[in-house]
Design a protein around this motif. Structure first.
Motif, PDB file in Angstrom:
ATOM      1  N   ARG A 156      41.381 -35.897 -78.890  1.00 12.56           N
ATOM      2  CA  ARG A 156      40.622 -36.486 -80.005  1.00 12.56           C
ATOM      3  C   ARG A 156      41.522 -37.333 -80.898  1.00 12.56           C
TER       4      ARG A 156
ATOM      5  N   GLN B  85      42.510 -40.498 -79.043  1.00  6.42           N
ATOM      6  CA  GLN B  85      41.424 -41.468 -79.109  1.00  6.42           C
ATOM      7  C   GLN B  85      41.355 -42.097 -80.495  1.00  6.42           C
TER       8      GLN B  85
ATOM      9  N   TYR C 213      39.872 -39.699 -70.234  1.00  3.67           N
ATOM     10  CA  TYR C 213      39.049 -39.442 -71.423  1.00  3.67           C
ATOM     11  C   TYR C 213      38.348 -40.740 -71.838  1.00  3.67           C
TER      12      TYR C 213
ATOM     13  N   ALA D 149      35.737 -42.358 -74.793  1.00  2.00           N
ATOM     14  CA  ALA D 149      35.297 -42.090 -76.164  1.00  2.00           C
ATOM     15  C   ALA D 149      33.803 -41.840 -76.245  1.00  2.00           C
TER      16      ALA D 149
ATOM     17  N   LYS E 287      33.059 -38.527 -74.983  1.00  2.00           N
ATOM     18  CA  LYS E 287      33.786 -37.493 -75.724  1.00  2.00           C
ATOM     19  C   LYS E 287      34.297 -36.411 -74.786  1.00  2.00           C
TER      20      LYS E 287
END
Length: 709
Positions: free
Chosen positions: A430, A433, A640, A642, A645
């Protein structure tokens, strides 16, 4: 392949290659063009700050070409802009007309940030104690009012010597119209102080406005002494390694200039590195019939963007070092580029208010991002991409530089996730990102500045991306901005060096020409253009075959009473009606209206001399797989995304396996030696006729616009 120019055929057949080297803050990129076979090869290596030529040699090893086989070497460098930004120039003095010692500090007398109570401009490059005056005066029409006091100049010489100055800028009032006094002062100082770099405003710009002229002269002197050493040293290193061809530098206006010209006018190199990409983007836009593109370059240190419309890019006459709000101007032709500190090496950090910030500090190539394993200790944009699986740890630069994923994860966790209060198994993802989101916001702001803030509808453009980092962010940037299509050219990580191979020899000249548009002023403008073009031809004839020279004519114009101007491309045949129509088209495009019936005036005339040179064929650069092949992914990786998620099992393709017409549905990743392209879920990629990747973004903002409108 285009015809090889006479500057190549004059050499023997053993020197058959044209080499272009773009020395950036993190990577040195090379492109090599074989004038006999039409083949183009590429190389990429980390920039070696201690010995830049060593980095070039290392990159050349990828191409299997030796320096002694090169007919021409074109070099782009960030040395000048870095010297300005880091204030690492020479100890500089200014000599000016009595009463004008403080023109650098007075500047325009404006306050760009009206409501900022803490507003401060950058410090002047020359402190007041090193600014000196001499008695002389020339009035606005060029008549000598007060002869130059030579004794004033003679008295300055021991003072300058005692002050230990390394460079001197000479800028006298109204010398743009009559340089006699300025040239005499520069001559006297050069003879008395032979080891000091002396420059004058007249040699750089023959335009009015004493502040801009003085700032230009000071800027040139500030970087001149260091650049003289750099250029001479670089060329000497090439010669020591058996280079016997011709050496040119990439100028900010989009052409190449000789080493001698670059030493005399180093400010012409202020954006030497980024312009190559713009040249290449314009060539592809013309070949692919793309009428409007945003050329976007994300490298290791910065991200840059420029507009290419109908195969042309804008050139501005004044460049603000450090930005208009706080920086200073230099008068030199520069491609209209917006640049921000968001590159792969940009460092992410937490401020005193527990907010994550990005840049402007960059890890560069030494020590570089943490994942490079070269001593980096601060998390960067590249580290975030590696942690999220967007960059393959074992496939970066063809596997030549293995990446340390675990160290990058650990540093992001300790330096960012922990202080920001993130925990849990996805905390590092997270926060990583978040780093990319900050970079996206910064880069989107730059693209809006060069489009929306200039009256363009960004949705009418395609996003043409290059640089090592550009294809990583392209689809997400386009989605955020409402751009429908992304275009990724072949070899995006070395694209600026490819663009340099396409640059032509160019010189520019300008003259102040204050006159209302009329039949008489048209005659005067025609005469002035002929003078400038003759000067350009004569100055280029010693180095280039000027039998094929072509000229560009432009003018700075406005409506009577205005202080700001617009640059107008003039028609081949000058007439009052044709010039007025060209001006009003440009004015309308810039401001959304024109003032019919209002008097139009010339402010300055600009001429460019361009000599064609050998250049690669875009067809030969496309680098695609077999036509009848059915390309499949080389492997799968957890990446990953965005919008999801979460990490998705994502196919990874080799770009060299993809034939023209191949189509891929996202999510997917396309890897190549110099870069990685990320395709989001719902995006669709098709390989175009020149091997370019064309990505249609999942969210079609055009449909949204038509619905709302």
């Amino acid at each position: 392949m285009d015809q090889v120019g006479p500057d190549v055929t004059a050499d023997n057949h053993s020197r058959r290659y044209l080499i272009a080297a773009d020395t950036g803050g993190t990577f040195t990129d090379l492109a090599v063009f074989d004038t006999q076979t039409g083949e183009t090869r590429f190389g990429k290596t980390l920039t070696t700050y201690g010995d830049l030529v060593a980095g070039v040699i290392a990159g050349l090893e990828d191409t299997k070409v030796r320096l002694d086989q090169a007919a021409i070497f074109k070099h782009g460098t960030t040395h000048v802009i870095n010297a300005f930004i880091q204030r690492q120039g020479a100890r500089t003095a200014l000599v000016t007309t009595k009463g004008f010692r403080d023109v650098l500090e007075i500047a325009r007398g404006n306050r760009p940030e009206t409501f900022n109570l803490r507003y401060r401009r950058q410090e002047c490059l020359v402190p007041r104690r090193l600014r000196f005056e001499v008695a002389e005066r020339i009035e606005g029409k060029g008549e000598v009012v007060q002869p130059l006091d030579r004794k004033d100049v003679e008295r300055l010489i021991p003072v300058l010597r005692a002050a230990g100055v390394e460079a001197i800028a000479v800028s006298l009032l109204n010398s743009y119209v009559n340089p006699i006094h300025e040239e005499e002062v520069a001559r006297m100082l050069s003879e008395a102080l032979p080891h000091v770099y002396v420059t004058s405003g007249t040699r750089l710009s023959r335009e009015w406005m004493e502040y801009e002229r003085t700032s230009t002269a000071v800027g040139n002197a500030f970087v001149g002494a260091r650049m003289s050493e750099y250029i001479a040293g670089f060329f000497s290193e090439l010669n020591d390694r058996d280079f016997r061809g011709r050496f040119y530098l990439s100028s900010s206006s989009g052409g190449v200039i000789t080493a001698e010209d670059a030493i005399a006018q180093p400010i012409a190199l202020v954006e030497s590195g980024p312009v190559g990409g713009c040249i290449g983007a314009a060539a592809y836009a013309a070949a692919l019939e793309l009428p409007r593109i945003v050329a976007f370059d994300m490298g290791g240190t910065t991200a840059k963007c420029a507009l290419v419309e109908d195969g042309r890019f804008d050139v501005v006459s004044t460049y603000w070092v450090g930005g208009y709000e706080r920086g200073f101007p230099i008068r030199t032709p520069v491609l209209d580029i917006v640049e921000v500190g968001a590159g792969g090496g940009s460092v992410a950090w937490v401020d005193e208010n527990k907010r994550m910030r990005l840049g402007p500090k960059s890890a560069g190539s030494d020590p570089g991002p943490i994942a490079f394993g070269r001593g980096g200790i601060e998390p960067t944009v590249t580290d975030a991409n590696v942690v999220l699986g967007r960059i393959g740890s074992d496939s970066f630069m063809g596997g030549r530089l293995l990446l340390d994923v675990e160290s990058a994860k650990t540093c992001i966790s300790e330096q960012l996730a922990g202080p920001l209060g993130y925990s849990g198994p996805d905390a590092v993802d997270r926060v990583s990102q978040g780093i990319l989101d900050l970079a996206n916001v910064t880069m989107a702001g730059a693209i809006k500045e060069i489009t929306v803030e200039r009256g363009r509808d960004i949705r009418d453009y395609q996003l043409f991306v290059f640089g090592g980092g550009g294809p990583l962010f392209a689809a997400e940037l386009a989605r955020d901005l409402g751009i429908e299509e992304v275009v990724v050219p072949p070899h995006p990580g070395a694209f600026s060096s490819l663009g340099m191979l396409m640059t032509e020899a160019r010189r520019d000249a300008a003259r102040t020409f204050l006159s209302a548009l009329s039949p008489a002023s048209i005659v005067g403008a025609q005469s002035q253009f002929e003078v400038m073009e003759r000067e350009l031809r004569d100055s280029m004839s010693a180095e280039f075959d000027v039998s094929r020279i072509c000229y560009l004519r432009e003018a700075d114009m406005n409506y009577v009473g205005q202080s700001h101007t617009v640059r107008v491309s003039l028609p081949p045949e000058l007439s009052v009606g044709a010039v007025r129509s060209a001006f009003e088209r440009e004015y309308l495009a810039r401001y959304g209206h024109s003032n019919e019936g209002m008097e139009v005036t010339f402010v300055a005339l600009r001429a460019g001399g361009v000599v064609p040179t050998a250049r690669p064929s875009l067809e030969a650069v496309k680098w695609v797989g077999e036509v009848n092949a059915e390309p499949g992914p080389s492997f799968y990786r957890q990446i990953y995304f965005a919008r999801a998620k979460a990490r998705l099992t994502t196919p990874v393709y080799r770009r060299s396996d993809l034939p023209i017409g191949a189509a891929i549905e996202g999510p997917a990743v396309v890897e190549e030696y110099s870069s990685t392209t990320v395709i989001g879920a719902g995006d669709r990629l098709v390989v175009g006729k020149l091997g370019e990747l064309r990505i249609t973004c999942a969210i079609n903002r055009r449909t949204e616009r038509s619905t709302h409108e």
